[in-house]
Motif scaffolding. Structure first.
Motif, PDB file in Angstrom:
ATOM      1  N   GLY A  53       1.078  -1.061   0.061  1.00 35.77           N
ATOM      2  CA  GLY A  53      -0.277   0.089   0.061  1.00 35.77           C
ATOM      3  C   GLY A  53       0.945   1.380   0.211  1.00 35.77           C
ATOM      4  O   GLY A  53       0.572   1.959   0.335  1.00 35.77           O
ATOM      5  N   PRO A  69      17.070  -2.512  -0.817  1.00 39.47           N
ATOM      6  CA  PRO A  69      17.154  -1.408  -1.304  1.00 39.47           C
ATOM      7  C   PRO A  69      18.111  -0.323  -0.880  1.00 39.47           C
ATOM      8  O   PRO A  69      18.045   0.613  -1.881  1.00 39.47           O
ATOM      9  CB  PRO A  69      15.518  -0.919  -0.849  1.00 39.47           C
ATOM     10  N   THR A 125      11.025   7.484   1.388  1.00 44.08           N
ATOM     11  CA  THR A 125      10.311   6.405   1.953  1.00 44.08           C
ATOM     12  C   THR A 125       9.615   6.883   3.714  1.00 44.08           C
ATOM     13  O   THR A 125      10.718   8.268   4.320  1.00 44.08           O
ATOM     14  CB  THR A 125       9.587   5.365   1.896  1.00 44.08           C
TER      15      THR A 125
HETATM   16  P1  NAP Z   1       7.345   2.405   4.481  1.00 42.67           P
HETATM   17  O1  NAP Z   1       7.059   3.366   3.709  1.00 42.67           O
HETATM   18  O2  NAP Z   1       7.005   2.489   5.925  1.00 42.67           O
HETATM   19  O3  NAP Z   1       6.513   1.338   3.903  1.00 42.67           O
HETATM   20  C1  NAP Z   1       5.870  -0.174   4.545  1.00 42.67           C
HETATM   21  C2  NAP Z   1       4.812  -1.286   4.435  1.00 42.67           C
HETATM   22  O4  NAP Z   1       4.733  -2.192   4.432  1.00 42.67           O
HETATM   23  C3  NAP Z   1       3.766  -0.013   3.975  1.00 42.67           C
HETATM   24  O5  NAP Z   1       3.023  -0.350   3.123  1.00 42.67           O
HETATM   25  C4  NAP Z   1       2.944  -0.539   5.377  1.00 42.67           C
HETATM   26  O6  NAP Z   1       1.613  -0.727   5.438  1.00 42.67           O
HETATM   27  C5  NAP Z   1       3.285  -2.545   5.597  1.00 42.67           C
HETATM   28  N1  NAP Z   1       2.590  -1.954   6.900  1.00 42.67           N
HETATM   29  C6  NAP Z   1       4.001  -1.971   7.835  1.00 42.67           C
HETATM   30  N2  NAP Z   1       3.307  -2.508   9.303  1.00 42.67           N
HETATM   31  C7  NAP Z   1       2.375  -4.140   8.590  1.00 42.67           C
HETATM   32  C8  NAP Z   1       1.497  -4.539   9.350  1.00 42.67           C
HETATM   33  N3  NAP Z   1       1.381  -4.709  11.002  1.00 42.67           N
HETATM   34  N4  NAP Z   1       0.556  -5.941   8.636  1.00 42.67           N
HETATM   35  C9  NAP Z   1       0.543  -5.110   6.957  1.00 42.67           C
HETATM   36  N5  NAP Z   1       1.599  -4.538   5.744  1.00 42.67           N
HETATM   37  C10 NAP Z   1       2.394  -3.626   6.699  1.00 42.67           C
HETATM   38  O7  NAP Z   1       8.759   1.331   4.028  1.00 42.67           O
HETATM   39  P2  NAP Z   1       9.291   1.400   2.664  1.00 42.67           P
HETATM   40  O8  NAP Z   1      10.889   2.343   2.907  1.00 42.67           O
HETATM   41  O9  NAP Z   1       9.322   1.285   1.441  1.00 42.67           O
HETATM   42  O10 NAP Z   1      10.198   0.236   3.150  1.00 42.67           O
HETATM   43  C11 NAP Z   1       9.377  -1.353   2.661  1.00 42.67           C
HETATM   44  C12 NAP Z   1      10.847  -2.524   2.760  1.00 42.67           C
HETATM   45  O11 NAP Z   1      12.450  -1.750   2.046  1.00 42.67           O
HETATM   46  C13 NAP Z   1      11.080  -2.933   4.711  1.00 42.67           C
HETATM   47  O12 NAP Z   1      11.128  -4.071   4.390  1.00 42.67           O
HETATM   48  C14 NAP Z   1      12.495  -1.832   4.446  1.00 42.67           C
HETATM   49  O13 NAP Z   1      12.907  -2.600   6.143  1.00 42.67           O
HETATM   50  C15 NAP Z   1      13.285  -2.191   3.860  1.00 42.67           C
HETATM   51  N6  NAP Z   1      14.454  -1.158   3.847  1.00 42.67           N
HETATM   52  C16 NAP Z   1      13.917   0.582   3.509  1.00 42.67           C
HETATM   53  C17 NAP Z   1      14.689   1.171   3.317  1.00 42.67           C
HETATM   54  C18 NAP Z   1      14.378   2.715   2.778  1.00 42.67           C
HETATM   55  O14 NAP Z   1      15.661   3.783   2.571  1.00 42.67           O
HETATM   56  N7  NAP Z   1      13.757   2.680   2.673  1.00 42.67           N
HETATM   57  C19 NAP Z   1      16.394   0.810   3.335  1.00 42.67           C
HETATM   58  C20 NAP Z   1      16.785  -0.092   3.328  1.00 42.67           C
HETATM   59  C21 NAP Z   1      15.040  -1.533   3.866  1.00 42.67           C
HETATM   60  P3  NAP Z   1       0.701   0.795   6.109  1.00 42.67           P
HETATM   61  O15 NAP Z   1       1.550   2.221   5.280  1.00 42.67           O
HETATM   62  O16 NAP Z   1      -0.787   0.285   6.140  1.00 42.67           O
HETATM   63  O17 NAP Z   1       1.096   0.586   7.709  1.00 42.67           O
END
Ligand code: NAP
Length: 250
Positions: A21, A196, A201
């Motif tokens: 989402g 990533p 984000t």
């Molecule tokens: P984000 O923007 O916070 O998005 C996280 C997603 O996970 C949202 O869609 C959220 O849904 C969903 N989520 C959270 N809790 C949940 C739950 N209890 N049940 C179901 N869905 C849930 O994070 P992102 O930055 O895109 O990160 C995506 C992945 O990349 C993660 O695994 C993160 O650890 C990894 N990552 C990100 C970065 C970065 O810089 N962004 C760096 C390294 C690794 P809702 O919005 O509905 O809560």
């Protein structure tokens, strides 16, 4: 980067994305659908999933499906029902992107709250384990299936104050390695982990509130790697750790 996915790379394939989402998961889901996949959008907040569903429906001829599950409180029964529904609707599952994750607290281990710690491990690790286990039979029905576990820099080298998040990502790397070996000679399922790296984000802004988001790549810039790993071009690649920052295609 010189990998360019064929526009029909994922035609007739079904891919499940957790955390579809928002953030990277939303962009990945839309990108997979644009390349022909029927995407199962799993996430917590229905309105966000509906918005992704609407975008995919208006821009592609694929059949997205919404599955609203809170991974913090998910029951095994929900995952079992999901597997039955996927088999009935699509016959098999060709791709699984474990992307949903929460940051938890950025505090020393010494003061980390127990309930919070367990909550992070439930969302980031335990739900991914149970979901994977339940979906394996329907993934075995694919000619070649791909599982991607989303890692992080702090899941490969520990860093102070990243607590349960870092530990969950180390564990995800371990889960990916164990599963990759188990499936290597017994299935057509490949398993890899993907970091990533810093990406624009909400989670990143939460982790680094003082950072200028304009200095960070957008999720869209990582999609060549996500498409490569989820689609058949990565057939035979398993047990590897990928890093979006340094990946150069081939
Ligand atoms: P984000 O923007 O916070 O998005 C996280 C997603 O996970 C949202 O869609 C959220 O849904 C969903 N989520 C959270 N809790 C949940 C739950 N209890 N049940 C179901 N869905 C849930 O994070 P992102 O930055 O895109 O990160 C995506 C992945 O990349 C993660 O695994 C993160 O650890 C990894 N990552 C990100 C970065 C970065 O810089 N962004 C760096 C390294 C690794 P809702 O919005 O509905 O809560």
């Amino acid at each position: 980067m010189n990998y360019k996915a064929d526009p029909e790379l994922l035609k007739n394939r079904t891919v499940l994305v957790t955390g579809a989402g928002d953030g990277i998961g939303k962009i990945a889901a839309q990108s997979f659908a644009k390349h022909g996949a029927n995407v199962i959008l799993l996430g917590k907040t229905r309105t966000k999933l509906e918005s992704v569903f609407d975008t995919i429906s208006s821009e592609t001829n694929t059949n997205p499906i919404i599955v609203q599950i809170d991974l913090a409180n998910a029951r095994e029964e929900q995952f079992k029902q999901l597997t039955v529904a996927i088999e009935r609707e699509f016959g098999r599952l060709d791709g699984l992107l474990h992307n949903a994750s929460i940051l938890g607290s950025k505090v020393p281990i010494e003061s980390y709250d127990t309930t919070r710690w367990k909550n992070v491990l439930d969302v980031n690790l335990n739900a991914a384990f149970i979901l994977t286990r339940e979906l394996l039979p329907v993934m075995r029905k694919s000619r070649d299936a791909s599982i991607i576990f989303t890692s992080s820099g702090v899941g490969r080298k520990g860093r102070a104050f990243w607590g349960a998040y870092a530990v969950s990502k180390f564990a995800i790397e371990g889960l990916a390695e164990v599963l990759a070996q188990e499936l290597e000679n017994t299935s057509n399922i490949r398993v890899n982990s993907l970091n990533p790296g810093g990406t624009r984000t909400k989670m990143r802004a939460q982790a680094y509130p003082a950072e200028d988001p304009g200095t960070l790549p957008m999720a869209l810039q990582h999609m060549a790697l996500y498409l490569y790993l989820i689609g058949p071009d990565s057939k035979g690649i398993t047990g590897e750790k990928f890093d979006a920052k340094t990946w150069e295609g081939f």
